[in-house]
Design a protein around this motif. Structure first.
Motif, PDB file in Angstrom:
ATOM      1  N   ALA A 122       0.828  -1.210   0.000  1.00 39.37           N
ATOM      2  CA  ALA A 122       0.000   0.000   0.000  1.00 39.37           C
ATOM      3  C   ALA A 122       0.858   1.253   0.000  1.00 39.37           C
ATOM      4  O   ALA A 122       0.466   2.282  -0.556  1.00 39.37           O
ATOM      5  CB  ALA A 122      -0.926  -0.013   1.209  1.00 39.37           C
ATOM      6  N   ALA A 131      -7.729  -1.614   4.240  1.00 41.73           N
ATOM      7  CA  ALA A 131      -8.216  -2.215   2.993  1.00 41.73           C
ATOM      8  C   ALA A 131      -9.363  -1.393   2.413  1.00 41.73           C
ATOM      9  O   ALA A 131      -9.414  -1.140   1.196  1.00 41.73           O
ATOM     10  CB  ALA A 131      -8.661  -3.653   3.231  1.00 41.73           C
ATOM     11  N   ILE A 182      -7.976   1.934   0.884  1.00 39.31           N
ATOM     12  CA  ILE A 182      -7.342   1.720  -0.419  1.00 39.31           C
ATOM     13  C   ILE A 182      -8.403   1.533  -1.493  1.00 39.31           C
ATOM     14  O   ILE A 182      -8.318   2.104  -2.585  1.00 39.31           O
ATOM     15  CB  ILE A 182      -6.395   0.504  -0.368  1.00 39.31           C
ATOM     16  CG1 ILE A 182      -5.257   0.725   0.608  1.00 39.31           C
ATOM     17  CG2 ILE A 182      -5.828   0.196  -1.756  1.00 39.31           C
ATOM     18  CD1 ILE A 182      -4.505  -0.542   0.970  1.00 39.31           C
ATOM     19  N   PHE A 183      -9.416   0.739  -1.166  1.00 41.30           N
ATOM     20  CA  PHE A 183     -10.475   0.472  -2.146  1.00 41.30           C
ATOM     21  C   PHE A 183     -11.248   1.739  -2.497  1.00 41.30           C
ATOM     22  O   PHE A 183     -11.513   2.002  -3.673  1.00 41.30           O
ATOM     23  CB  PHE A 183     -11.432  -0.597  -1.613  1.00 41.30           C
ATOM     24  CG  PHE A 183     -12.574  -0.887  -2.532  1.00 41.30           C
ATOM     25  CD1 PHE A 183     -12.365  -1.616  -3.691  1.00 41.30           C
ATOM     26  CD2 PHE A 183     -13.835  -0.418  -2.261  1.00 41.30           C
ATOM     27  CE1 PHE A 183     -13.403  -1.883  -4.562  1.00 41.30           C
ATOM     28  CE2 PHE A 183     -14.886  -0.677  -3.120  1.00 41.30           C
ATOM     29  CZ  PHE A 183     -14.674  -1.414  -4.274  1.00 41.30           C
ATOM     30  N   PHE A 226     -10.520  -1.059  -7.164  1.00 45.76           N
ATOM     31  CA  PHE A 226      -9.934  -2.396  -7.225  1.00 45.76           C
ATOM     32  C   PHE A 226      -9.373  -2.594  -8.617  1.00 45.76           C
ATOM     33  O   PHE A 226     -10.110  -2.650  -9.597  1.00 45.76           O
ATOM     34  CB  PHE A 226     -11.002  -3.458  -6.921  1.00 45.76           C
ATOM     35  CG  PHE A 226     -10.429  -4.835  -6.754  1.00 45.76           C
ATOM     36  CD1 PHE A 226      -9.884  -5.219  -5.551  1.00 45.76           C
ATOM     37  CD2 PHE A 226     -10.426  -5.737  -7.803  1.00 45.76           C
ATOM     38  CE1 PHE A 226      -9.344  -6.486  -5.378  1.00 45.76           C
ATOM     39  CE2 PHE A 226      -9.894  -7.001  -7.649  1.00 45.76           C
ATOM     40  CZ  PHE A 226      -9.357  -7.376  -6.434  1.00 45.76           C
ATOM     41  N   THR A 271      -3.914  -2.469  -6.917  1.00 43.07           N
ATOM     42  CA  THR A 271      -4.434  -2.449  -5.554  1.00 43.07           C
ATOM     43  C   THR A 271      -4.986  -3.788  -5.081  1.00 43.07           C
ATOM     44  O   THR A 271      -5.301  -3.924  -3.900  1.00 43.07           O
ATOM     45  CB  THR A 271      -5.550  -1.400  -5.423  1.00 43.07           C
ATOM     46  OG1 THR A 271      -6.627  -1.738  -6.299  1.00 43.07           O
ATOM     47  CG2 THR A 271      -5.025  -0.011  -5.727  1.00 43.07           C
ATOM     48  N   ILE A 293      -5.194  -4.729  -0.985  1.00 41.76           N
ATOM     49  CA  ILE A 293      -6.548  -4.865  -0.443  1.00 41.76           C
ATOM     50  C   ILE A 293      -6.764  -6.274   0.096  1.00 41.76           C
ATOM     51  O   ILE A 293      -7.270  -6.467   1.205  1.00 41.76           O
ATOM     52  CB  ILE A 293      -7.605  -4.513  -1.507  1.00 41.76           C
ATOM     53  CG1 ILE A 293      -7.579  -3.015  -1.817  1.00 41.76           C
ATOM     54  CG2 ILE A 293      -9.004  -4.933  -1.038  1.00 41.76           C
ATOM     55  CD1 ILE A 293      -8.427  -2.612  -3.007  1.00 41.76           C
ATOM     56  N   CYS A 350      -4.440  -6.939   3.312  1.00 37.62           N
ATOM     57  CA  CYS A 350      -4.909  -6.215   4.492  1.00 37.62           C
ATOM     58  C   CYS A 350      -6.269  -6.744   4.940  1.00 37.62           C
ATOM     59  O   CYS A 350      -6.521  -6.887   6.141  1.00 37.62           O
ATOM     60  CB  CYS A 350      -4.997  -4.714   4.203  1.00 37.62           C
ATOM     61  SG  CYS A 350      -3.402  -3.932   3.967  1.00 37.62           S
ATOM     62  N   GLY A 351      -7.141  -7.041   3.993  1.00 34.21           N
ATOM     63  CA  GLY A 351      -8.456  -7.575   4.340  1.00 34.21           C
ATOM     64  C   GLY A 351      -8.369  -8.945   4.987  1.00 34.21           C
ATOM     65  O   GLY A 351      -9.014  -9.211   6.003  1.00 34.21           O
TER      66      GLY A 351
END
Length: 118
Positions: free
Chosen positions: A16, A82, A85-86, A91, A95, A99, A102-103
């Motif tokens: 990220a 996450a 970032i999204f 997406f 990324t 995502i 982290c998710g």
């Protein structure tokens, strides 16, 4: 599970950071050079990109650092990263891994019931 959350959050946060460097840099370059803005165009909300570029990696890395001791807070931080970032970048090919990592790290941290065996 907490060790996996730590690892995924750390890797996701570093990825990220790279996305954030380019996102923040792009908005700065386009904002300062009108000729480049005429050719490439500015993003719809530069402040959202800059804020997410700064906060999302910090949230992911902080969540990863807390994963072993404070798993619930760590999970919330990684899921917030996450989501940030999204929302900021969408997406796409750049990324999807930050995502996902982290998710998944956030979900694993929340699902951890007891400390990992050593």
């Amino acid at each position: 599970m907490r060790n996996a959350a730590l690892t995924l959050g750390l890797i996701g946060g570093v990825l990220a950071m790279f996305v954030g460097f380019f996102g923040y840099g792009y908005t700065e370059v386009v904002g300062k050079n009108q000729q480049i803005a005429d050719i490439a165009g500015q993003v719809g909300n530069p402040m959202l990109i800059r804020t997410a570029s700064f906060l999302a990696p910090i949230l992911a890395i902080a969540g990863a650092a807390m994963a072993r001791s404070q798993n619930v807070a760590a999970g919330v931080l990684m899921l917030a990263s996450a989501l940030g970032i999204f929302l900021a970048f969408g997406f796409n090919v750049f990324t999807m891994f930050p995502i996902a990592m982290c998710g998944l790290g956030g979900a694993l941290a929340l699902a951890a019931r007891q400390p990992d065996a050593h």
